[in-house]
Design an enzyme around this catalytic site. Structure first.
Site, PDB file in Angstrom:
ATOM      1  N   ASP A  73     106.778 -20.234  48.543  1.00 12.97           N
ATOM      2  CA  ASP A  73     106.721 -19.964  47.105  1.00 12.97           C
ATOM      3  C   ASP A  73     108.001 -19.255  46.708  1.00 12.97           C
ATOM      4  O   ASP A  73     108.698 -18.716  47.557  1.00 12.97           O
ATOM      5  CB  ASP A  73     105.592 -18.974  46.794  1.00 12.97           C
ATOM      6  CG  ASP A  73     104.229 -19.593  46.923  1.00 12.97           C
ATOM      7  OD1 ASP A  73     104.175 -20.808  47.081  1.00 12.97           O
ATOM      8  OD2 ASP A  73     103.250 -18.832  46.853  1.00 12.97           O
TER       9      ASP A  73
ATOM     10  N   ASP B 179      95.380 -23.371  46.676  1.00 15.31           N
ATOM     11  CA  ASP B 179      96.327 -23.575  47.770  1.00 15.31           C
ATOM     12  C   ASP B 179      95.613 -23.726  49.122  1.00 15.31           C
ATOM     13  O   ASP B 179      96.229 -24.107  50.110  1.00 15.31           O
ATOM     14  CB  ASP B 179      97.294 -22.376  47.886  1.00 15.31           C
ATOM     15  CG  ASP B 179      98.296 -22.362  46.742  1.00 15.31           C
ATOM     16  OD1 ASP B 179      98.542 -23.442  46.171  1.00 15.31           O
ATOM     17  OD2 ASP B 179      98.830 -21.293  46.434  1.00 15.31           O
TER      18      ASP B 179
END
Ligand code: ATP
Length: 884
Positions: free
Chosen positions: A333, A615
């Site tokens: 990320d 996720d």
């Protein structure tokens, strides 16, 4: 009247107001003092700890091992043959092994438990009317808790507010489809799974947001009553350990067959007495069995887990410790991992003009230049917001999302009075990328929307889309995170997605700075050197992503693939693209899953980070799923193998380093142990075939194995990272431990051991020394070889002939001193001589033994240098990890 009852029955059937009244609580939560009082009455919100295996069972478990069975069998037969000393020594060794294994396993389990406790959940509650984050254990009935998608429900609660809420309640009801939740009371006799007005402790919020009053905590919760959620006991094993277990079983079988054949050979062909032959066979079995190996491998893993925890990487599943060491791609990320996630609004653009905003941190103090009327924009920033700012210890901090904290600080800078009552909201979701809030103040009702510009601009009416789109791009290219804000005057008392589109009034763009973490620059470079590719997968804008990537030295192709691009590619096309692109922007969690799969199709070993509830599938699919400890949801943490306590990319690099170290150390332990056993067994077999007496007796072999395994072998578990560990390419996924190289290494060293031990033994006999003295010299030869071999193994990838290699570590020299003292004791102290059948070795012969050890060490070292030299020449063609 203060409540004393620990649980509120029938909360699902009563209205929210009734429940609040019964719990003597308000919609704004409890006063902090009252919460403290209730905590003392009701106790902490914790389930009783899982009962581990009892100490006795753990101890007995140590004997449950085929290798040990063989030794116990040998003890029984030696007893039958009345070889009491041998029986005693075998039993002593088995017992000592069990005690050491027991202690070490206990330590490993304790370490794992302690590390898991670092992941204890927190919960957002209202105390004294303010949002605060508290330890999950401190919750009490009457507390008002705030939950959002991805959170684990911390206690049983009655909903006061629910927006798009659904929860996955499989732990409780077995139903794996998420259940929609709503505030209205349900029938008194509704089954647990149908009580839609309740959220149950231990279940997961899969979407939406909720506010609820806690009705019961700890054991009084539904999950506490059925004693659920306790089976959190971990297996202390990894793929490598399993491979070794498998190998050990196979080895035992082989040993038994060889021993049996030799027994038959010696008895019928060699015409030896049975009892004498049997003792020889016991000697071989004892020599060949690596008794100490399982325990030393376990402790190596435990030390690795602790080392990672010290670097802020918390291992949730032990096999991950090997997986993380082998990753070849890290997908990370951006926000909070590569960047600091400390946001501040720096630029604003409205139809009236462009503004710069000054000020640092989250303090609502700073200047906006030029001055202008930004009240409506500030209202959107302040009300379309779930965060809170608090002033504590001379510093402003955020409760909630830092980006929203920055917007509150901005609203403070333009002196917006933050007073409005929220009526309804559409929570932020990384799939639709906006958030909407309907609130009311003295001027009436307004819906405020904030979100990704492309998304919000499309919802606005009467606007030059292309112009504003361009302005947003320009801001993004400066590395700013861009949000668009909009509003609509309302009559309604609900916001729904369909009605928003095309009806909003655009208010402006807000650009936020989120500086890159300095340490991530170094960590990205370190990963590159280690042959690991780093890819950024972000929900943010392509321009912002590119600017940040450039700042940290990550992008190299200058290409960005967006979520929309990915959608246009089929799996085969994506697999082609995925190697050459390093930045993926405007992605949603579903894209992460496709990207992991595409990378894995190339045989790459993928580490993937994640924080949101969606996720979880990508984290599970990745070879090493990594969740964020600070901003990650409980759902992501549960799906992950590894949790970063500090959300920092540099921690991933550190974890890779530790993972490689652990793998190396496990290999070192194995490569040190096996040749020793093979050499010992070969010596005994050769003596038998040559019709000679045993060069080392069974009892002596047991002694050597025991003393060296728990000292020299264990020292390898503590080995620090070798220099150059992060300059080697990653090892291929699923590479078997018993590679051709390892077999060669074991054979070479075994032959050297055989030659040296046998040589010393025959030399002693030739000189006319009595047999016990020759055996004592052979035994000491064995130990000296093992010590030298330890120094050789410590530097598998470099030379052992440097000063720092010789200096070693304190642990190494400590164990060497222990072993040397122990050897002197068994060689020269009469009582020990009586047990082990040893005799004092003349000084000159002692020196000879050490000299032979040095020669053997030199031979292995020369072999290593030639091999490393060849590898360097071939590097690029062959991966260095084909060997150790
Ligand atoms: P990363 O995946 O690197 O952590 P991210 O945090 O930017 O990236 P998301 O949280 O999915 O990814 O956000 C995607 C986009 O959605 C952001 O760029 C922003 O435009 C918008 N956004 C994020 N949070 C909010 C929010 N609370 N309210 C409104 N819009 C938001």
């Amino acid at each position: 009247m203060p409540i004393e009852q620990s649980t509120l029955s029938n909360a699902h059937a009563r209205t929210a107001e009734e429940c609040l009244a019964a719990l003597d609580a308000g919609p704004g939560g409890l006063a902090a003092a009252e919460a403290e009082r209730r905590l003392a009455v009701f106790g902490p919100n914790r389930l009783p700890a899982a009962e581990g295996r009892s100490a006795l069972r753990r101890f007995l478990g140590q004997f449950h091992n085929v290798l040990i069975y063989v030794l116990l069998g040998a003890a029984v037969v030696t007893a039958a043959l009345q070889h009491w000393i041998d029986t005693g020594v075998i039993l002593a060794v088995v017992l000592a092994n069990a005690v050491i294994g027991f202690i070490q396993e206990g330590k490993a389990e304790q370490a794992m438990t302690a590390i898991r406790n670092m992941l204890a959940p927190h919960a957002a509650v209202l105390r004294d009317g303010r949002r605060v984050t508290v330890d999950g254990a401190d919750l009490v009935p009457g507390d008002v808790a705030l939950l959002e998608a991805g959170d684990k429900v911390p206690a049983d609660m009655r909903l006061l507010e629910a927006r798009g809420l659904a929860a996955q309640e499989a732990v409780l009801t077995g139903e794996s489809v998420p259940v929609d939740k709503a505030v209205g009371p349900v029938a008194d006799d509704a089954a647990l799974g149908d009580r839609r007005s309740m959220l149950w402790s231990g279940t997961l919020v899969t979407k939406g947001t909720a506010r609820g009053v806690i009705v019961s905590t700890g054991r009084a919760t539904e999950i506490g009553r059925i004693g659920g959620l306790l089976s959190d006991v971990q297996e202390i094993t990894t793929p490598l350990v399993q491979q070794m277990d498998h190998f050990a079983r196979w080895l035992t079988f082989l040993i038994l067959v060889v021993a049996g054949l030799l027994l038959v050979y010696g008895y019928y062909v060699g015409h030896h007495a049975f009892s004498e032959m049997f003792m020889v066979v016991v000697g071989i079995a004892v020599a060949a069995i690596p008794e100490g190996l399982p325990a030393v491998m376990t402790i190596t893993l435990a030390i690795g887990v602790q080392a990672m925890a010290r670097r802020n990487a918390i291992v949730r599943r032990l096999p991950a410790i090997e997986a993380i060491g082998s990753v070849s791609v890290i997908c990370t990320d951006k926000t909070g991992t590569l960047t600091r996630n400390e946001m501040v609004v720096a630029a604003v653009e409205t139809p009236d003009g462009a503004f710069e905003v000054s000020g640092e941190g989250y303090a609502p103090e700073g200047e906006v230049t030029p001055t202008g009327d930004l009240q409506r924009l500030a209202a959107a920033a302040a009300h379309c917001n779930d965060a809170a700012l608090t002033f504590r210890d001379d510093q402003w901090t955020v409760e909630g999302d830092p980006m929203e904290g920055a917007l509150l600080a901005f609203a403070g800078k333009v002196r917006h009075p933050r007073e409005a009552r929220r009526i309804d909201a559409i929570p932020f979701d990384s799939r639709h990328r906006y958030m909407a809030v309907l609130s009311e103040n003295a001027d009436g009702r307004v819906t405020h929307v904030k979100g990704a510009p492309e998304r919000v601009l499309r919802m606005c009416a009467g606007l030059d889309y292309d112009h504003w789109h361009e302005r947003a791009e320009a801001m993004a290219l400066r590395g700013l995170r861009v949000l668009a804000l909009a509003e609509r005057r309302e009559e309604a008392d609900e916001v729904d997605e369909a009605s928003l589109s095309g009806s909003l009034t655009f208010l402006g763009l807000v650009g936020l700075i989120d500086p890159p973490r300095q340490e991530s620059i170094a960590a990205v470079a370190e990963c590159r050197a280690a042959g690991i590719r780093v890819k950024m997968i972000t929900g943010d804008h392509a321009g912002t992503a590119m600017a940040i990537a450039r700042q940290i030295g990550l992008e190299n192709s200058g290409r960005v693939l967006t979520g929309a691009d990915i959608d246009r590619l089929d799996d085969a096309q994506l697999a082609l693209e995925v190697l050459s692109v390093d930045i993926f922007a405007r992605t949603s969690p579903e894209h992460k899953l496709r990207l992991v799969t595409a990378l894995q199709a190339h045989g790459l070993s993928v580490a993937m980070t994640g924080d949101g509830v969606n996720d979880a599938p990508a984290l599970k699919r990745a070879d090493a799923g990594i969740a964020m400890g600070l901003k990650g949801s409980e759902a992501a943490k549960e799906a992950a193998d590894l949790v970063l306590a500090d959300d920092n990319f540099a921690t991933i690099a550190a974890a890779v380093r530790e993972g490689r170290t652990v793998y190396d150390n496990l290999k070192k332990v194995i490569t040190w142990t096996l040749p020793t056993n093979a050499g010992e067994a070969a010596t005994v077999i050769l003596a038998l075939l040559a019709g000679l007496a045993l060069p080392v007796t069974a009892v002596q072999i047991l002694w050597v194995n025991l003393i060296t395994a728990v000292t020299l072998g264990l020292a390898l578990a503590f080995e620090p990272t070798e220099a150059g560990t992060m300059e080697r390419p990653p090892r291929p996924r699923d590479m078997p431990i018993m590679s051709g190289f390892l077999v060669w290494q074991v054979t070479l060293v075994a032959i050297l051991f055989l030659a040296a031990v046998f040589g010393v033994f025959t030399y002693a006999l030739d000189r006319g020394y009595p047999l016990p003295l020759a055996q004592t010299m052979a035994m000491n030869m064995l130990v000296v070889l093992e010590i030298f071999h330890l120094f050789f193994i410590r530097n598998m990838h470099g030379t052992s002939l440097t000063w720092s290699a010789v200096r070693g570590t304190p642990v190494v020299w400590l164990v060497v001193v222990i072993v040397v003292l122990a050897q002197f004791a068994v060689t020269y102290l009469p009582p020990l001589q009586a047990i082990l059948g040893t005799q004092s070795v003349p000084l000159a012969d002692g020196f000879l033994i050490v000299a032979i050890g040095a020669v053997s060490f030199t031979i292995t070292e020369i072999e290593k240098q030639i091999r490393l030299g060849l590898m360097k020449r071939n590097s690029g063609k062959v991966s260095a990890s084909d060997d150790l």
